[in-house]
Design an enzyme around this catalytic site. Structure first.
Site, PDB file in Angstrom:
ATOM      1  N   ASP A 149       9.530 -11.386  12.681  1.00 41.15           N
ATOM      2  CA  ASP A 149       8.518 -10.614  12.336  1.00 41.15           C
ATOM      3  C   ASP A 149       8.376  -9.575  13.218  1.00 41.15           C
ATOM      4  O   ASP A 149       8.563  -9.370  14.262  1.00 41.15           O
ATOM      5  CB  ASP A 149       7.362 -11.869  12.862  1.00 41.15           C
ATOM      6  N   TYR A 195      -3.893   0.750   2.213  1.00 35.63           N
ATOM      7  CA  TYR A 195      -2.607   1.086   2.250  1.00 35.63           C
ATOM      8  C   TYR A 195      -2.241   2.441   2.777  1.00 35.63           C
ATOM      9  O   TYR A 195      -1.538   2.721   3.982  1.00 35.63           O
ATOM     10  CB  TYR A 195      -1.953   0.710   0.831  1.00 35.63           C
ATOM     11  N   ASN A 209       5.831   7.092  -6.709  1.00 39.63           N
ATOM     12  CA  ASN A 209       6.016   5.727  -7.321  1.00 39.63           C
ATOM     13  C   ASN A 209       7.536   5.455  -7.506  1.00 39.63           C
ATOM     14  O   ASN A 209       8.275   5.821  -8.493  1.00 39.63           O
ATOM     15  CB  ASN A 209       5.478   5.706  -8.646  1.00 39.63           C
ATOM     16  N   ASP A 259      -7.509   3.587  -7.075  1.00 32.20           N
ATOM     17  CA  ASP A 259      -6.351   4.432  -7.817  1.00 32.20           C
ATOM     18  C   ASP A 259      -6.747   5.722  -7.972  1.00 32.20           C
ATOM     19  O   ASP A 259      -7.805   5.969  -8.620  1.00 32.20           O
ATOM     20  CB  ASP A 259      -6.170   3.687  -9.246  1.00 32.20           C
TER      21      ASP A 259
HETATM   22  N1  UDP Z   1      -1.245   0.084 -13.916  1.00 35.52           N
HETATM   23  C1  UDP Z   1      -1.533  -0.598 -14.756  1.00 35.52           C
HETATM   24  N2  UDP Z   1      -1.420  -1.709 -15.049  1.00 35.52           N
HETATM   25  C2  UDP Z   1      -0.838  -2.630 -14.247  1.00 35.52           C
HETATM   26  C3  UDP Z   1      -0.137  -2.201 -13.203  1.00 35.52           C
HETATM   27  C4  UDP Z   1      -0.431  -0.787 -12.884  1.00 35.52           C
HETATM   28  O1  UDP Z   1      -2.321   0.357 -15.605  1.00 35.52           O
HETATM   29  O2  UDP Z   1      -0.586  -3.928 -14.587  1.00 35.52           O
HETATM   30  C5  UDP Z   1      -1.526   1.420 -13.384  1.00 35.52           C
HETATM   31  C6  UDP Z   1      -2.049   1.580 -12.024  1.00 35.52           C
HETATM   32  O3  UDP Z   1      -3.351   1.482 -12.055  1.00 35.52           O
HETATM   33  C7  UDP Z   1      -1.461   3.078 -11.697  1.00 35.52           C
HETATM   34  C8  UDP Z   1      -0.247   3.047 -12.285  1.00 35.52           C
HETATM   35  O4  UDP Z   1       0.097   2.000 -13.423  1.00 35.52           O
HETATM   36  O5  UDP Z   1      -2.169   3.934 -12.131  1.00 35.52           O
HETATM   37  C9  UDP Z   1       0.936   2.757 -11.261  1.00 35.52           C
HETATM   38  O6  UDP Z   1       0.716   1.641 -10.616  1.00 35.52           O
HETATM   39  P1  UDP Z   1       1.617   0.755  -9.408  1.00 35.52           P
HETATM   40  O7  UDP Z   1       0.817  -0.515  -8.873  1.00 35.52           O
HETATM   41  O8  UDP Z   1       2.971   0.687 -10.283  1.00 35.52           O
HETATM   42  O9  UDP Z   1       1.878   1.867  -8.354  1.00 35.52           O
HETATM   43  P2  UDP Z   1       0.917   2.768  -7.330  1.00 35.52           P
HETATM   44  O10 UDP Z   1       0.483   3.785  -8.062  1.00 35.52           O
HETATM   45  O11 UDP Z   1      -0.304   1.721  -7.087  1.00 35.52           O
HETATM   46  O12 UDP Z   1       1.929   2.873  -6.220  1.00 35.52           O
END
Ligand code: UDP
Length: 322
Positions: free
Chosen positions: A51, A141, A170, A284
């Site tokens: 951990d 985060y 991403n 987001d």
């Molecule tokens: N997203 C979506 N549907 C999902 C998962 C993600 O529309 O089931 C969208 C999310 O709102 C973001 C983009 O896809 O705009 C990328 O999201 P992810 O969680 O993959 O990565 P993040 O940008 O949060 O690091």
């Protein structure tokens, strides 16, 4: 070089471990397997279970492995979860990180490559985002990753730790042996591919009223192998005496919207992907695209798998081979 990789049983961590091994480094993985997987740790890397908050265990692991550099990737990494459970993010990402830094100081390890995130910028005033743009995270985060970056600055001045923070945009795609495997899965590309494979129902698009070209969120997807390459370059630069720095790690260009990801996945897989439109996901930002000039110039990094087709195909090949 002897390298200590925290979170090396996770998605990006295991690809980084694989790339470092291929370059002849001796890799030790430190992971509590809370999110990672034992079988994701590549052959040739040594796994030490522990951990991040367990200082005694960390001290023993560093004594045993005597690393010349640390790659710190162990963290919680979901925007949505961080909004409802910020305590877990402060505990693991900040307190865990500081525990690691203290253990490194005690062990005399002065080089660190840190997995940071584009979420440090929050809702940026302009695109593409440059490293010196304002940081104003819109979720815990990003906030905890930024707090750790800032700790690195002060620790660097006072204690001589040199660190490269890599602000991932991403992360996506897979190496032939390791890909994305979260449970539950929250990231867009694996969700879309699971829907393509008939392993789940419709993909929910989180909001289609954003100020982007089709109303869905726009992101800069970067292949896991290209991310891993950047870690190897950062480690080599630190070994050559390079100063501390923070770099964006994205492909730049126009990025891709959620709808474009879904359409590309349908084409690459030859499957139809059911879709529904839902509410926005709290936290987001509408658009995140990197200016990556700084890392290209300073470290000579070039994304070799920037095409969305390649990223999605690699993830599909990995997912359907398991
Ligand atoms: N997203 C979506 N549907 C999902 C998962 C993600 O529309 O089931 C969208 C999310 O709102 C973001 C983009 O896809 O705009 C990328 O999201 P992810 O969680 O993959 O990565 P993040 O940008 O949060 O690091």
């Amino acid at each position: 070089m002897r390298v200590f990789v925290t979170g090396g049983a996770g998605y990006i961590g295991s690809v980084v471990a694989e790339v470092l091994l291929a370059r002849g480094h001796a890799v030790s993985v430190y992971d509590d397997l809370s999110e990672g997987h034992r079988d994701a740790v590549p052959d040739g890397a040594r796994l030490l279970e522990g951990d991040l908050l367990d200082r005694a265990r960390l001290d023993a692991a560093l004594r045993e492995t005597r690393p010349e550099a640390v790659v710190h990737m162990a963290a919680r990494c979901q925007v949505g979860e961080s909004m409802v459970n910020p305590a877990a993010y402060y505990r693991v990402n900040l307190l865990g990180g500081l525990t690691l830094l203290d253990a490194m100081r005690a062990a005399g390890v002065t080089r660190l490559v840190f997995s940071s995130t584009a979420a440090v910028y929050g809702e940026p005033a302009k695109q593409p985002i440059e490293e010196d743009d304002a940081t104003a995270p819109s979720n815990p985060y990003g906030e905890t990753k930024l707090a750790f970056e800032r700790a690195l600055d002060w620790y660097g001045q006072a204690y001589g730790v040199r660190a490269v923070s890599l602000r991932y945009f991403n992360a996506a795609g897979a190496s032939p042996r390791a890909g994305e495997r979260h449970d539950p899965e929250t990231h867009l590309i694996p969700i879309v591919l699971q829907a393509a494979a008939g392993r789940r129902g419709a993909v929910t698009i989180f909001g289609d009223d954003y100020p982007t070209r089709d109303g869905t969120c726009l992101r800069d997807y970067v292949h896991a192998l290209d991310l891993a390459e950047a870690h190897a370059l950062a480690m080599a630069a630190l070994a050559d005496g390079a100063p501390s720095a923070a770099y964006n790690l994205g492909c730049g260009g126009d990025g891709f919207t959620v709808r474009e990801v879904i359409d590309t996945a349908a084409r690459v897989t030859g499957r139809s992907i059911p879709v529904s439109v839902g509410a926005r996901r709290p936290g987001d930002p509408a658009t995140l695209v990197a200016a990556s000039t700084r890392i290209r110039r300073a470290l000579g990094w070039r994304p070799r798998h920037a095409a969305l087709d390649d990223i999605i195909r690699s993830a599909w090949t990995w997912m359907t081979s398991r």
